[in-house]
Design a protein around this motif. Structure first.
Motif, PDB file in Angstrom:
ATOM      1  N   VAL A   1     -12.529  50.231  -3.195  1.00  0.00           N
ATOM      2  CA  VAL A   1     -12.619  50.506  -1.757  1.00  0.00           C
ATOM      3  C   VAL A   1     -11.228  50.615  -1.148  1.00  0.00           C
ATOM      4  N   GLY A   2     -10.325  49.722  -1.561  1.00  0.00           N
ATOM      5  CA  GLY A   2      -8.956  49.770  -1.044  1.00  0.00           C
ATOM      6  C   GLY A   2      -8.249  51.054  -1.428  1.00  0.00           C
ATOM      7  N   LEU A   3      -8.378  51.450  -2.698  1.00  0.00           N
ATOM      8  CA  LEU A   3      -7.734  52.683  -3.148  1.00  0.00           C
ATOM      9  C   LEU A   3      -8.344  53.910  -2.470  1.00  0.00           C
ATOM     10  N   PHE A   4      -9.668  53.929  -2.329  1.00  0.00           N
ATOM     11  CA  PHE A   4     -10.320  55.045  -1.636  1.00  0.00           C
ATOM     12  C   PHE A   4      -9.827  55.143  -0.196  1.00  0.00           C
ATOM     13  N   SER A   5      -9.692  54.003   0.476  1.00  0.00           N
ATOM     14  CA  SER A   5      -9.224  54.000   1.865  1.00  0.00           C
ATOM     15  C   SER A   5      -7.794  54.516   1.958  1.00  0.00           C
ATOM     16  N   ALA A   6      -6.960  54.131   0.977  1.00  0.00           N
ATOM     17  CA  ALA A   6      -5.581  54.622   0.959  1.00  0.00           C
ATOM     18  C   ALA A   6      -5.542  56.130   0.791  1.00  0.00           C
ATOM     19  N   MET A   7      -6.392  56.653  -0.092  1.00  0.00           N
ATOM     20  CA  MET A   7      -6.419  58.092  -0.323  1.00  0.00           C
ATOM     21  C   MET A   7      -7.008  58.845   0.864  1.00  0.00           C
ATOM     22  N   ALA A   8      -8.001  58.244   1.520  1.00  0.00           N
ATOM     23  CA  ALA A   8      -8.560  58.862   2.723  1.00  0.00           C
ATOM     24  C   ALA A   8      -7.519  58.930   3.831  1.00  0.00           C
ATOM     25  N   LEU A   9      -6.728  57.874   3.954  1.00  0.00           N
ATOM     26  CA  LEU A   9      -5.654  57.876   4.954  1.00  0.00           C
ATOM     27  C   LEU A   9      -4.631  58.968   4.639  1.00  0.00           C
ATOM     28  N   GLY A  10      -4.276  59.107   3.365  1.00  0.00           N
ATOM     29  CA  GLY A  10      -3.349  60.167   2.971  1.00  0.00           C
ATOM     30  C   GLY A  10      -3.898  61.545   3.293  1.00  0.00           C
ATOM     31  N   LEU A  11      -5.210  61.741   3.082  1.00  0.00           N
ATOM     32  CA  LEU A  11      -5.838  63.024   3.418  1.00  0.00           C
ATOM     33  C   LEU A  11      -5.768  63.294   4.914  1.00  0.00           C
ATOM     34  N   GLY A  12      -6.057  62.288   5.732  1.00  0.00           N
ATOM     35  CA  GLY A  12      -6.017  62.476   7.181  1.00  0.00           C
ATOM     36  C   GLY A  12      -4.626  62.797   7.680  1.00  0.00           C
ATOM     37  N   VAL A  13      -3.651  62.007   7.242  1.00  0.00           N
ATOM     38  CA  VAL A  13      -2.261  62.246   7.659  1.00  0.00           C
ATOM     39  C   VAL A  13      -1.781  63.594   7.148  1.00  0.00           C
ATOM     40  N   GLY A  14      -2.094  63.913   5.900  1.00  0.00           N
ATOM     41  CA  GLY A  14      -1.650  65.177   5.328  1.00  0.00           C
ATOM     42  C   GLY A  14      -2.260  66.385   6.009  1.00  0.00           C
ATOM     43  N   THR A  15      -3.535  66.305   6.388  1.00  0.00           N
ATOM     44  CA  THR A  15      -4.207  67.447   7.020  1.00  0.00           C
ATOM     45  C   THR A  15      -3.611  67.760   8.384  1.00  0.00           C
ATOM     46  N   ILE A  16      -3.424  66.743   9.200  1.00  0.00           N
ATOM     47  CA  ILE A  16      -2.864  66.991  10.531  1.00  0.00           C
ATOM     48  C   ILE A  16      -1.417  67.454  10.421  1.00  0.00           C
ATOM     49  N   ASN A  17      -0.677  66.919   9.430  1.00  0.00           N
ATOM     50  CA  ASN A  17       0.710  67.347   9.236  1.00  0.00           C
ATOM     51  C   ASN A  17       0.782  68.780   8.717  1.00  0.00           C
ATOM     52  N   ALA A  18      -0.170  69.171   7.873  1.00  0.00           N
ATOM     53  CA  ALA A  18      -0.164  70.542   7.347  1.00  0.00           C
ATOM     54  C   ALA A  18      -0.256  71.551   8.482  1.00  0.00           C
ATOM     55  N   PHE A  19      -1.061  71.237   9.493  1.00  0.00           N
ATOM     56  CA  PHE A  19      -1.179  72.136  10.637  1.00  0.00           C
ATOM     57  C   PHE A  19       0.111  72.141  11.462  1.00  0.00           C
ATOM     58  N   ILE A  20       0.663  70.953  11.702  1.00  0.00           N
ATOM     59  CA  ILE A  20       1.883  70.876  12.515  1.00  0.00           C
ATOM     60  C   ILE A  20       3.054  71.533  11.794  1.00  0.00           C
ATOM     61  N   PHE A  21       3.170  71.294  10.465  1.00  0.00           N
ATOM     62  CA  PHE A  21       4.266  71.904   9.698  1.00  0.00           C
ATOM     63  C   PHE A  21       4.255  73.418   9.818  1.00  0.00           C
ATOM     64  N   ALA A  22       3.051  74.017   9.907  1.00  0.00           N
ATOM     65  CA  ALA A  22       2.934  75.476   9.953  1.00  0.00           C
ATOM     66  C   ALA A  22       3.572  76.058  11.209  1.00  0.00           C
ATOM     67  N   PHE A  23       3.505  75.316  12.319  1.00  0.00           N
ATOM     68  CA  PHE A  23       4.016  75.827  13.590  1.00  0.00           C
ATOM     69  C   PHE A  23       5.357  75.211  13.983  1.00  0.00           C
ATOM     70  N   VAL A  24       5.609  73.999  13.513  1.00  0.00           N
ATOM     71  CA  VAL A  24       6.855  73.309  13.868  1.00  0.00           C
ATOM     72  C   VAL A  24       7.531  72.847  12.581  1.00  0.00           C
ATOM     73  N   PRO A  25       8.226  73.745  11.890  1.00  0.00           N
ATOM     74  CA  PRO A  25       8.817  73.388  10.593  1.00  0.00           C
ATOM     75  C   PRO A  25       9.745  72.177  10.650  1.00  0.00           C
ATOM     76  N   VAL A  26      10.436  71.998  11.768  1.00  0.00           N
ATOM     77  CA  VAL A  26      11.364  70.873  11.869  1.00  0.00           C
ATOM     78  C   VAL A  26      10.640  69.528  11.832  1.00  0.00           C
ATOM     79  N   TRP A  27       9.331  69.543  12.148  1.00  0.00           N
ATOM     80  CA  TRP A  27       8.567  68.291  12.096  1.00  0.00           C
ATOM     81  C   TRP A  27       8.537  67.709  10.686  1.00  0.00           C
ATOM     82  N   GLN A  28       8.698  68.575   9.682  1.00  0.00           N
ATOM     83  CA  GLN A  28       8.705  68.086   8.309  1.00  0.00           C
ATOM     84  C   GLN A  28       9.876  67.137   8.085  1.00  0.00           C
ATOM     85  N   GLN A  29      11.048  67.495   8.623  1.00  0.00           N
ATOM     86  CA  GLN A  29      12.209  66.612   8.490  1.00  0.00           C
ATOM     87  C   GLN A  29      12.061  65.365   9.367  1.00  0.00           C
ATOM     88  N   ILE A  30      11.526  65.575  10.582  1.00  0.00           N
ATOM     89  CA  ILE A  30      11.337  64.436  11.489  1.00  0.00           C
ATOM     90  C   ILE A  30      10.344  63.444  10.891  1.00  0.00           C
TER      91      ILE A  30
END
Length: 251
Positions: free
Chosen positions: A137-166
């Motif tokens: 359960v702990g590992l699944f939750s960690a991976m789910a969190l990574g998916l959530g953070v990664g998905t929202i960042n993937a959208f932001i990175f597409a429009f604001v490339p500098v956000w990747q460095q920030i």
């Protein structure tokens, strides 16, 4: 859709691990090496680990769930930029690339986790009592969190490339403040009040309850972690679906 995702998983596997003979081996050696380094360094300054008798096992129970979050968040964040050329085909969507990368990372992390923990339990002398439920359960939750953070960042990175460095700068202290090499309970009250808002602290605590029967982890709130993960993923997925053309065309 499942055929597209399956093809993308195979492509990601070849691209990420198949181009060099040591690709798959490095996926295992990297987290194992980090755990060993933490154990060696901290054993020089601390007489005994915060939990149990083994330094290397204690740090493994902290680093592996952190690695699960960090690795998935990192690879999912770059899903759009890495696969943009494939998205020119109508059947391939940004969400397909995200899911494919997530699936491959989940499979890799589960293999790495089993190998690292199984090896340590054989070679170390520590009276742990495994409870697979909290660990999974702990590992699944960690991976789910990574998916959530990664998905929202993937959208932001597409429009604001500098956000990747920030984001890289903002995310750098996560390793230090995620209870990888200490326990949440050992901190002063003021620090606890701040770190309770770090979702990785909760997944690390949950995994450790599966190894150490004396460790209760009363502060752990997986509802907070999974709720945040779902919100970030659904928001990012909705944006990807509704602004698909804009995401693909951005350079």
């Amino acid at each position: 859709m499942h055929r597209v995702i399956g093809a993308l998983v195979v492509r990601e596997m070849i691209t990420r691990y198949g181009r060099s003979p040591g690709g798959y081996i490095w996926a295992i050696l990297e987290p194992a090496g980090m755990v060993a380094m933490l154990a060696i360094v901290f054993s020089q300054f601390i007489h005994s680990p915060p939990l149990g008798k083994s330094f290397i096992l204690f740090y493994a129970t902290g680093y592996i769930p952190f690695h699960a979050y960090s690795d998935i968040a990192g690879v999912v964040s770059k899903s759009v930029s890495t696969n943009r050329s494939l998205m020119q085909f109508p059947m391939v969507t940004p969400l397909d690339a995200i899911i494919a990368r997530f699936i491959l990372s989940v499979l890799t992390i589960m293999v790495v986790s089993v190998l690292v923990f199984a090896t340590l339990l054989v070679i170390v002398d520590d009276p742990v009592r495994l409870s697979l439920g909290p660990i999974l359960v702990g590992l699944f939750s960690a991976m789910a969190l990574g998916l959530g953070v990664g998905t929202i960042n993937a959208f932001i990175f597409a429009f604001v490339p500098v956000w990747q460095q920030i984001w890289g700068i903002l995310n750098r202290p996560m390793f230090i403040i995620s209870a990888v090499f200490f326990t949440y309970e050992s901190l002063p009250r003021q620090a606890q009040d701040l770190l309770i808002w770090n979702p990785v602290v909760h997944v690390v605590g949950k995994v450790r309850t599966g190894f150490y029967p004396i460790y209760e982890g009363n502060y752990v709130s997986l509802g907070f972690v999974l709720g945040l993960s779902a919100f970030l993923f659904l928001t990012g997925a909705w944006l990807m679906v509704n602004y698909r053309n804009e995401v693909i065309e951005v350079r």
